[in-house]
Design an enzyme around this catalytic site. Structure first.
Site, PDB file in Angstrom:
ATOM      1  NE  ARG A 115      -3.327   2.861   0.721  1.00 14.19           N
ATOM      2  CZ  ARG A 115      -2.786   4.023   0.400  1.00 14.19           C
ATOM      3  NH1 ARG A 115      -1.544   4.074  -0.072  1.00 14.19           N
ATOM      4  NH2 ARG A 115      -3.440   5.150   0.573  1.00 14.19           N
ATOM      5  CE1 TYR A 116       0.209   4.196   4.125  1.00 10.80           C
ATOM      6  CE2 TYR A 116       0.214   1.882   4.747  1.00 10.80           C
ATOM      7  CZ  TYR A 116      -0.350   3.145   4.820  1.00 10.80           C
ATOM      8  OH  TYR A 116      -1.484   3.338   5.574  1.00 10.80           O
ATOM      9  NE  ARG A 119       4.987   2.281   6.202  1.00 15.36           N
ATOM     10  CZ  ARG A 119       4.764   3.436   5.562  1.00 15.36           C
ATOM     11  NH1 ARG A 119       5.500   3.747   4.516  1.00 15.36           N
ATOM     12  NH2 ARG A 119       3.789   4.238   5.942  1.00 15.36           N
ATOM     13  CB  CYS A 128      -5.306 -15.526  16.042  1.00  8.55           C
ATOM     14  SG  CYS A 128      -5.055 -14.234  14.814  1.00  8.55           S
ATOM     15  CB  CYS A 132      -9.737  -9.541  18.305  1.00  7.91           C
ATOM     16  SG  CYS A 132      -8.063  -9.741  18.931  1.00  7.91           S
ATOM     17  CB  CYS A 135     -10.671  -9.825  13.544  1.00  8.86           C
ATOM     18  SG  CYS A 135      -9.341 -10.147  12.362  1.00  8.86           S
ATOM     19  NE  ARG A 137      -5.053  -7.680   7.438  1.00 11.26           N
ATOM     20  CZ  ARG A 137      -4.166  -7.303   8.332  1.00 11.26           C
ATOM     21  NH1 ARG A 137      -3.784  -8.122   9.287  1.00 11.26           N
ATOM     22  NH2 ARG A 137      -3.624  -6.118   8.255  1.00 11.26           N
ATOM     23  CG  ASP A 296     -10.375  -0.832  10.422  1.00 11.82           C
ATOM     24  OD1 ASP A 296     -10.151   0.392  10.351  1.00 11.82           O
ATOM     25  OD2 ASP A 296      -9.479  -1.697  10.469  1.00 11.82           O
ATOM     26  CG  ASP A 333      -6.193   1.724   8.116  1.00  8.36           C
ATOM     27  OD1 ASP A 333      -6.000   2.224   6.986  1.00  8.36           O
ATOM     28  OD2 ASP A 333      -5.494   0.812   8.583  1.00  8.36           O
ATOM     29  CE  LYS A 340      -1.551   1.123  10.012  1.00  6.75           C
ATOM     30  NZ  LYS A 340      -1.246   0.357   8.779  1.00  6.75           N
TER      31      LYS A 340
HETATM   32  C1  LIG Z   1      -0.388  -0.561   8.801  1.00 10.78           C
HETATM   33  C2  LIG Z   1       0.203  -0.931   7.539  1.00 10.78           C
HETATM   34  C3  LIG Z   1       1.578  -0.766   7.300  1.00 10.78           C
HETATM   35  C4  LIG Z   1       2.516  -0.165   8.328  1.00 10.78           C
HETATM   36  O1  LIG Z   1       2.184   1.158   8.581  1.00 10.78           O
HETATM   37  P1  LIG Z   1       3.098   2.048   9.550  1.00 10.78           P
HETATM   38  O2  LIG Z   1       2.370   3.338   9.656  1.00 10.78           O
HETATM   39  O3  LIG Z   1       4.432   2.156   8.867  1.00 10.78           O
HETATM   40  O4  LIG Z   1       3.205   1.330  10.854  1.00 10.78           O
HETATM   41  C5  LIG Z   1       2.062  -1.145   6.078  1.00 10.78           C
HETATM   42  N1  LIG Z   1       1.256  -1.645   5.127  1.00 10.78           N
HETATM   43  C6  LIG Z   1      -0.066  -1.795   5.314  1.00 10.78           C
HETATM   44  C7  LIG Z   1      -0.902  -2.336   4.212  1.00 10.78           C
HETATM   45  C8  LIG Z   1      -0.637  -1.449   6.524  1.00 10.78           C
HETATM   46  O5  LIG Z   1      -1.954  -1.606   6.719  1.00 10.78           O
END
Ligand SMILES: *Cc1c(COP(=O)(O)O)cnc(C)c1O
Length: 443
Positions: A115-116, A119, A128, A132, A135, A137, A296, A333, A340
């Site tokens: 997504r980012y 990372r 798990c 929870c 959840c 997911r 969520d 989110d 986020k």
């Molecule tokens: C939460 C999340 C992350 C990590 O987010 P940070 O703000 O760096 O902790 C990375 N990828 C996805 C898809 C996420 O939902």
């Protein structure tokens, strides 16, 4: 070393020998999941009994350790609400979605969410230690028929190898720490072979559900793959037991920096005073509060939702009132895959061309005079500016500030505002609308 104490146990576990109670395999194989089992520990309410007897409910399973933290006489116990289903779980609500974060749309290969820019989130199991009820997911978690297989894993590794902008891999699921130790280690060592992966992170509630899993052996194994960070998931101070404190101590001692992610839940932790105690207790066990999430828009969690304003009120009650280290970021989110987004009280009240007006947590209002002359560093000779990492298509607001882009606009914007024929406009409007309003279909 802290003296190990025998944890609080529900009366039915009084005769279990310590070796068994403290063995995570025993805890996993003695989890409770039916109305009949759970009734031996708690007196079930009608609502809980109805939910537990409903077919197709999101999976129920609770470790003996965690269920023992519940006050059996209190139907509103904060631990109980997190893991024992109630009939409200079956209710639909406006804007409810199955995959509210649009993770599936962001998956280049199964189980990997990119997504980012730098990372990825890697979903390594659907299992798990306990489940929870809120959840995010629940669409995939808990289903033993939907576990990620070796072929998926090889595809994930391949994607990571050929995607050098990924420098941070976040292992989640499901819970990575319920994986067989050998499989977890193979996963970590395969990731470590990829040179551009700088940090590995694990998100796990195992230390909370089953602190006995965090053995010295596990910690020593994890420490071979540094730099490795770990986030636990505590929602209420009663979850911070001596066992959890000891488990965190073992992880900290092998150099794993610990954080906590909480979810803001109605009737569980929507109290500013409780939150203050929670974050202070976390810092005492060297766990830094990282995120507090708004619930969520996921199926089954409608009864847990609070107004976003509650989260802002909690941050207002923490910032300035207690250690900065203890204050998490409150995060919404954004539905539809927006990601986020931090939300907080406003501290910047106004500004002019030479002053800003700020207020502190006490309501003290002050002005800060901006420098009349600002001589910035020189980007032309700055090695960092010259070698900045590209963020293709994701430079966002920073990209606007740096001048890489001049505007961000919704798809179809130009066509919509063209002074062309009406036919064009109508056609393009139809195209524009779904994106402008949000592309995930509310149920
Ligand atoms: C939460 C999340 C992350 C990590 O987010 P940070 O703000 O760096 O902790 C990375 N990828 C996805 C898809 C996420 O939902």
């Amino acid at each position: 070393m802290p003296t190990p104490i025998i944890s609080k146990r529900a009366p039915i576990y009084a005769d279990v020998p310590n070796e068994k109670w403290n063995d995570w395999r025993w805890q996993l194989s003695h989890r409770l999941n039916s109305a009949e089992d759970i009734d031996k520990v708690l007196t079930l309410t009608e609502s809980e009994r109805t939910a537990l007897n409903t077919q197709g409910l999101f999976r129920v399973d609770v470790t003996p350790y965690f269920i023992s933290l519940i006050d059996p006489e209190d139907p509103n116990d904060p631990v109980r609400k997190q893991i024992i289903p109630v009939s409200e779980e079956l209710n639909a609500f406006t804007s409810m979605m199955e995959d509210s974060l649009a993770e599936d749309r962001h998956s280049p290969v199964p189980g990997l969410v990119h997504r980012y820019p730098d990372r990825v989130l890697m979903l390594v199991t659907t299992q798990c230690a306990s489940y929870c009820r809120y959840c995010t997911r629940s669409r995939i978690v808990g289903d033993p028929g939907q576990t990620f297989n070796r072929q998926d894993f090889e595809m994930q590794i391949e994607y990571l190898k050929r995607t050098p902008q990924v420098r941070d891999v976040l292992l989640s699921g499901g819970d990575p720490l319920v994986l067989a130790p050998k499989i977890l280690e193979e996963l970590l060592s395969r990731l470590r072979e990829i040179p551009h992966i700088e940090i590995i992170r694990i998100g796990s509630r195992v230390p909370v559900f089953m602190p006995m899993r965090v053995t010295q052996e596990l910690c020593d194994m994890l420490a071979k793959y540094h730099p490795l960070w770990l986030n636990i998931h505590v929602n209420h101070p009663v979850e911070i037991t001596q066992e959890l404190a000891d488990a965190c101590d073992r992880m900290s001692r092998v150099g794993i920096p610990l954080g906590n992610q909480s979810v803001l839940l109605a009737g569980v932790n929507d109290c500013v005073h409780m939150q203050r105690e929670l974050v202070q207790k976390l810092t005492r066990i060297r766990v830094r509060p990282y995120y507090l999430y708004q619930c969520d828009l996921v199926e089954g969690s409608g009864h847990f939702r609070t107004p976003v304003a509650k989260g802002i009120e909690i941050i207002e009650a923490l910032r300035g009132h207690t250690s900065g280290y203890a204050v998490p970021q409150f995060i919404v989110d954004a539905p539809g895959g927006g990601g986020k987004i931090p939300v907080m009280p406003n501290y910047l009240m106004s500004m002019s061309d030479h002053k800003i007006i700020v207020r502190n947590y006490e309501g003290y209002i002050s002005s800060y005079e901006e420098p009349s002359e600002y001589k910035s560093h020189d980007p032309k000779t700055c090695a960092f500016c010259q070698n900045k990492r590209p963020e293709p298509g994701q430079s966002g607001i920073t990209g606007l500030l740096e001048g890489d882009n001049m505007f961000i606009k919704p798809e179809g914007f130009d066509a919509l505002h063209e002074r062309g024929g009406l036919q064009h406009r109508l056609k393009d409007e139809a195209k524009w609308k779904p994106l402008g309003i949000g592309s995930s279909e509310p149920k």
